[in-house]
Write a protein that holds these residues in place. Structure first.
Motif, PDB file in Angstrom:
ATOM      1  N   TYR A 181       0.713  -1.155   0.062  1.00 29.05           N
ATOM      2  CA  TYR A 181      -0.085   0.099  -0.015  1.00 29.05           C
ATOM      3  C   TYR A 181       0.789   1.073   0.076  1.00 29.05           C
ATOM      4  O   TYR A 181       0.592   2.114  -0.747  1.00 29.05           O
ATOM      5  N   ALA A 182       1.925   1.214   0.786  1.00 30.08           N
ATOM      6  CA  ALA A 182       2.902   2.287   0.942  1.00 30.08           C
ATOM      7  C   ALA A 182       3.391   2.814  -0.648  1.00 30.08           C
ATOM      8  O   ALA A 182       3.272   3.803  -0.993  1.00 30.08           O
ATOM      9  N   ARG A 183       3.743   1.604  -1.246  1.00 28.38           N
ATOM     10  CA  ARG A 183       4.551   1.679  -2.569  1.00 28.38           C
ATOM     11  C   ARG A 183       3.455   2.543  -3.672  1.00 28.38           C
ATOM     12  O   ARG A 183       3.757   3.317  -4.206  1.00 28.38           O
ATOM     13  N   LEU A 184       2.295   1.806  -3.772  1.00 31.72           N
ATOM     14  CA  LEU A 184       1.156   1.963  -4.314  1.00 31.72           C
ATOM     15  C   LEU A 184       0.870   3.641  -4.332  1.00 31.72           C
ATOM     16  O   LEU A 184       0.791   4.278  -5.268  1.00 31.72           O
ATOM     17  N   ILE A 185       0.402   3.834  -3.169  1.00 35.55           N
ATOM     18  CA  ILE A 185       0.142   5.349  -2.707  1.00 35.55           C
ATOM     19  C   ILE A 185       1.182   6.254  -3.066  1.00 35.55           C
ATOM     20  O   ILE A 185       0.657   7.280  -3.637  1.00 35.55           O
ATOM     21  N   ARG A 186       2.540   5.819  -2.807  1.00 34.94           N
ATOM     22  CA  ARG A 186       3.477   6.842  -3.037  1.00 34.94           C
ATOM     23  C   ARG A 186       3.631   7.094  -4.216  1.00 34.94           C
ATOM     24  O   ARG A 186       3.695   8.333  -4.625  1.00 34.94           O
ATOM     25  N   SER A 187       3.588   6.097  -5.181  1.00 33.76           N
ATOM     26  CA  SER A 187       3.751   6.484  -6.555  1.00 33.76           C
ATOM     27  C   SER A 187       2.894   7.313  -7.491  1.00 33.76           C
ATOM     28  O   SER A 187       2.886   8.129  -8.190  1.00 33.76           O
ATOM     29  N   ARG A 188       1.376   7.210  -6.700  1.00 29.45           N
ATOM     30  CA  ARG A 188       0.352   7.867  -7.200  1.00 29.45           C
ATOM     31  C   ARG A 188       0.470   9.414  -6.657  1.00 29.45           C
ATOM     32  O   ARG A 188       0.277  10.259  -7.494  1.00 29.45           O
ATOM     33  N   VAL A 189       0.833   9.537  -5.400  1.00 28.95           N
ATOM     34  CA  VAL A 189       0.923  10.945  -5.015  1.00 28.95           C
ATOM     35  C   VAL A 189       2.206  11.564  -5.799  1.00 28.95           C
ATOM     36  O   VAL A 189       2.009  12.573  -5.968  1.00 28.95           O
ATOM     37  N   LEU A 190       3.081  10.830  -6.093  1.00 29.35           N
ATOM     38  CA  LEU A 190       4.185  11.498  -6.812  1.00 29.35           C
ATOM     39  C   LEU A 190       3.724  12.294  -8.036  1.00 29.35           C
ATOM     40  O   LEU A 190       4.265  13.400  -8.415  1.00 29.35           O
ATOM     41  N   SER A 191       2.879  11.556  -8.652  1.00 28.82           N
ATOM     42  CA  SER A 191       2.276  12.079  -9.808  1.00 28.82           C
ATOM     43  C   SER A 191       1.162  13.078  -9.540  1.00 28.82           C
ATOM     44  O   SER A 191       1.078  14.313 -10.172  1.00 28.82           O
ATOM     45  N   LEU A 192       0.413  12.963  -8.450  1.00 28.42           N
ATOM     46  CA  LEU A 192      -0.741  13.728  -8.088  1.00 28.42           C
ATOM     47  C   LEU A 192      -0.207  15.267  -7.810  1.00 28.42           C
ATOM     48  O   LEU A 192      -0.600  16.048  -7.880  1.00 28.42           O
ATOM     49  N   LYS A 193       0.855  15.167  -7.022  1.00 29.30           N
ATOM     50  CA  LYS A 193       1.495  16.409  -6.495  1.00 29.30           C
ATOM     51  C   LYS A 193       1.965  17.545  -7.340  1.00 29.30           C
ATOM     52  O   LYS A 193       1.917  18.707  -6.911  1.00 29.30           O
ATOM     53  N   GLU A 194       2.250  16.981  -8.430  1.00 28.24           N
ATOM     54  CA  GLU A 194       2.741  17.979  -9.463  1.00 28.24           C
ATOM     55  C   GLU A 194       1.496  18.837 -10.043  1.00 28.24           C
ATOM     56  O   GLU A 194       1.425  19.573 -11.017  1.00 28.24           O
ATOM     57  N   GLN A 195       0.241  18.329  -9.876  1.00 25.40           N
ATOM     58  CA  GLN A 195      -0.987  18.916 -10.651  1.00 25.40           C
ATOM     59  C   GLN A 195      -1.486  20.210  -9.920  1.00 25.40           C
ATOM     60  O   GLN A 195      -1.153  20.682  -8.730  1.00 25.40           O
ATOM     61  N   GLU A 196      -2.445  20.875 -10.591  1.00 22.68           N
ATOM     62  CA  GLU A 196      -2.771  22.404 -10.256  1.00 22.68           C
ATOM     63  C   GLU A 196      -3.539  22.191  -8.782  1.00 22.68           C
ATOM     64  O   GLU A 196      -3.426  23.396  -8.130  1.00 22.68           O
ATOM     65  N   PHE A 197      -4.251  21.324  -8.936  1.00 25.11           N
ATOM     66  CA  PHE A 197      -5.365  21.539  -7.798  1.00 25.11           C
ATOM     67  C   PHE A 197      -4.340  21.500  -6.288  1.00 25.11           C
ATOM     68  O   PHE A 197      -4.816  22.095  -5.321  1.00 25.11           O
ATOM     69  N   VAL A 198      -3.292  20.845  -6.286  1.00 31.06           N
ATOM     70  CA  VAL A 198      -2.374  20.858  -5.225  1.00 31.06           C
ATOM     71  C   VAL A 198      -1.681  22.119  -4.916  1.00 31.06           C
ATOM     72  O   VAL A 198      -1.528  22.861  -3.934  1.00 31.06           O
ATOM     73  N   ALA A 199      -1.354  22.554  -6.078  1.00 29.34           N
ATOM     74  CA  ALA A 199      -0.817  24.099  -6.190  1.00 29.34           C
ATOM     75  C   ALA A 199      -1.617  25.022  -5.774  1.00 29.34           C
ATOM     76  O   ALA A 199      -1.126  25.761  -4.867  1.00 29.34           O
ATOM     77  N   ALA A 200      -2.833  24.822  -6.168  1.00 30.90           N
ATOM     78  CA  ALA A 200      -4.060  25.958  -5.698  1.00 30.90           C
ATOM     79  C   ALA A 200      -4.007  25.773  -4.201  1.00 30.90           C
ATOM     80  O   ALA A 200      -4.128  26.693  -3.493  1.00 30.90           O
TER      81      ALA A 200
END
Lengths: 310, 335
Positions: A181-200
């Motif tokens: 679970y840690a690996r799965l979620i981490r890899s997802r978060v790595l791509s999500l955190k570059e997206q604009e809603f996180v920057a917003a």
């Protein structure tokens, strides 16, 4: 599963409307493909069996022939018959009652294991992925360490250190399942955190904790649900394996793996003692495997099997 | 490429150090009292105290850890309760039988898994694909200890086609010990009858052991083949008039190789775990049966030693898998 909830006047039984929408979504999923239909039928059947056996246990209203612990030495080692559909064991206990009671045990164990594993794994994956740097490096090295052992060997060693039993088995299995679970979620978060809603969110002054648990968590938890659904079968397999080795459930608990181990001295003559409990494990595992796969296709085909592991 | 290898080597060394710390922690720091476990439930307080003293359990933790590390480096894991021999010797004795089983099962699972996974990808969404995927789900879901019993029931008890278990028939004198592989040793001794007997005894354990790992390989091969087959260079290859077999076997499979190798490394863990059950049921005198017996006898030292040795072997194999990336795919070492 973005089912459209029809707008209803305020205060007019929203709970029922929500439940109806959920039921509609479940129905939509269950009829979406042949595989989903098979999976839902198997899982519904297993859940019903589990709930029925728990109710019988909780209310202590076992039917006379349906007590998983009731001995009847005169009718020991009977092959399947009209009276005992799955035969009887070495001290005359009804195998059908024992296999049914085992469904409740297996389901509880895997629920407990997956709850611990997914909460711990998701938290670590979110933190490692979002914070990055040294924190990420440290957390991922710890994750790798747990994956450096063949799963069953590590689980057996942990369960053995605690002296065996159901609670140690649960801890041991949670310890081998959380890294995925840690690996799965981490890899997802790595791509999500570059997206604009996180920057917003960051621009609006949200704290890191808020971004991780309020902004990112809702984005990753469908992944967790899909993975956990698939894992139910694997946890039941692993738990029964540990019980088979004498580490999990202790007699007279009718855990499926323990039932099969118990039957070893009566093989191959009393085939029904092993065939039915093992068949139950296989049935549950097939059901949840198919359910996880179809859920993945249904929720987000783009996720693909590759990202979510095998 | 050298940089890649060095990086992986350092990571592996850190991992190995971690594995040693973790087995130590499992053996010493968990709530269960190892002296109590080793002494057994019926031992009095004096016996437990004597064992505590002998194991140095009353010393400070860091001293205990240093002793543990130096013992491990010397290959000293203490004595087994069951065999009354040094555990390191036991492991060496029982290891070849397991290796023979695991290697053959690994080979079978790769060959069949790649073949079936390719078929499923080539005939995607047709009945062959559905059948192979169904078989894969089934293979992943059946408990192997149960499948082993069913095989015995069908092939031994009902049809009498295959022997119940063991490595050779009862009363058969084994060939001289050279490699510890029954098949190879019987060939060295020039005994074809023994070779055939050994093979017959391997059919059921190898088949049961290979099934779950084959199921995983099928799924991985299918997914990565589907991905490769949708790429432009496959279309180009087809357009050049290369035979379909060449396209699938060379162009597609060659490029789908990395995930397959990764999963092969991971599968070895599955095979080692599986061997514990399979060897117990088929009475195969290997490390798996030794482990199962150690667990049921609460032979604590042996369990921990096997955990450590197996984890070290597994880590090294996955290091080799990492290295093979660099050889197979030049892009890896550039990253």
């Amino acid at each position: 599963m973005s089912a459209v909830v029809h707008p209803s006047p305020a205060g007019r039984r929203p709970a029922i409307a929500r439940m109806a929408a959920f039921a509609g979504a479940v129905r939509g999923f269950a009829t979406s493909s042949g595989q989903a239909t098979i999976a839902c039928s198997i899982v519904a059947f297993v859940l019903l069996a589990g709930i029925a056996s728990f109710t019988a246990f909780a209310l202590d209203t076992h039917l006379t022939t349906f007590d998983p612990l009731k001995m009847d030495i005169l009718s020991r080692l009977q092959p399947p018959s009209a009276e005992h559909w799955m035969g009887t064991d070495k001290i005359g206990r009804d195998m059908l009652a024992r296999v049914l009671a085992g469904s409740w045990i297996s389901l509880t164990v895997s629920l407990a294991v997956l709850l611990v594993a997914s909460v711990v794994g998701t938290a670590i994956g979110l933190i490692a992925g979002y914070v990055g740097g040294l924190v990420d490096e440290t957390l991922m090295r710890v994750t790798d360490l747990f994956l450096a052992f063949p799963a069953l060997i590590l689980a057996a060693a942990i369960a053995a250190s605690f002296g065996g039993g159901m609670v140690p088995t649960t801890i041991a299995l949670a310890a081998v399942f959380w890294p995925w679970y840690a690996r799965l979620i981490r890899s997802r978060v790595l791509s999500l955190k570059e997206q604009e809603f996180v920057a917003a969110a960051r621009a609006m002054g949200a704290s890191p904790a808020r971004i991780v648990f309020v902004t990112l968590l809702p984005m990753v938890w469908p992944l967790v649900i899909v993975q956990a659904t698939t894992d139910v079968g694997f946890v039941i397999l692993a738990a029964s394996g540990l019980s088979f080795l004498g580490l999990g459930a202790q007699p007279p608990t009718p855990e499926w793996g323990a039932l099969i181990f118990d039957s070893l001295t009566h093989q191959p003559t009393a085939w029904w003692l092993a065939v039915f409990p093992g068949g139950a494990i296989a049935l549950v595992a097939v059901g949840f495997n198919l359910l996880g796969d179809s859920l993945r296709d249904h929720l987000d085909p783009a996720l693909g099997a590759a990202e979510a592991g095998v | 490429m050298a940089q890649f290898i060095v990086r992986r080597l350092i990571a592996t060394l850190i991992l190995i150090a971690g594995v040693i710390v973790m087995t130590f922690a499992l053996a010493r720091l968990l709530p269960g009292d190892p002296a109590r476990l080793i002494a057994g439930a019926r031992a009095g307080p004096d016996a437990v105290a004597a064992i505590r003293d002998r194991l140095g359990l009353d010393e400070p933790v860091h001293r205990q850890f240093l002793t543990y590390v130096s013992n491990v480096l010397e290959g000293d894991f203490g004595q087994s309760i069951i065999t009354r021999r040094p555990i390191a010797e036991d492991i060496l004795t029982f290891f070849p039988a397991t290796l023979e089983l695991v290697l053959l099962a690994g080979l079978v699972s790769v060959v069949l898994g790649v073949a079936l996974g390719t078929v499923a990808a080539v005939y995607s969404a047709r009945s062959a694909d559905v059948a192979v995927r169904g078989a894969a789900v089934f293979g992943l879901s059946v408990p192997d200890f149960w499948l082993a019993l069913i095989f015995q029931l069908v092939f031994f008890a009902t049809f009498g086609l295959l022997p119940f278990g063991g490595r050779l028939g009862t009363g058969v004198v084994p060939p001289e010990f050279v490699t510890g592989f029954m098949t190879i040793d019987s060939l060295i001794a020039g005994r074809l009858d023994l070779f055939a007997d050994a093979l017959r005894h391997m059919i059921m354990p190898v088949a049961v052991l290979a099934i779950p790992s084959m199921a995983i390989i099928i799924r991985v091969v299918r997914v990565s083949m589907l991905e490769v087959l949708s790429q432009d260079f496959i279309r180009t290859a087809r357009a050049k008039g290369i035979s379909p077999f060449q396209v699938y076997a060379r162009h597609a499979l060659g490029n789908a190789m990395l995930p397959i190798i990764t999963v092969f490394g991971l599968n070895l863990g599955l095979l080692i775990s599986g061997a514990v059950f399979i060897e117990l049921i088929f009475d195969w005198p290997g490390l798996g049966r030794y482990t199962a017996n150690a667990i049921s006898a609460s032979d604590y030292n042996a369990i921990m030693a096997i955990t450590l040795v197996v984890a070290l072997a597994y880590t090294l194999i996955n290091f080799l898998v990492d290295l093979s990336y660099a050889v197979l795919d030049p892009r890896v070492s550039l990253k």
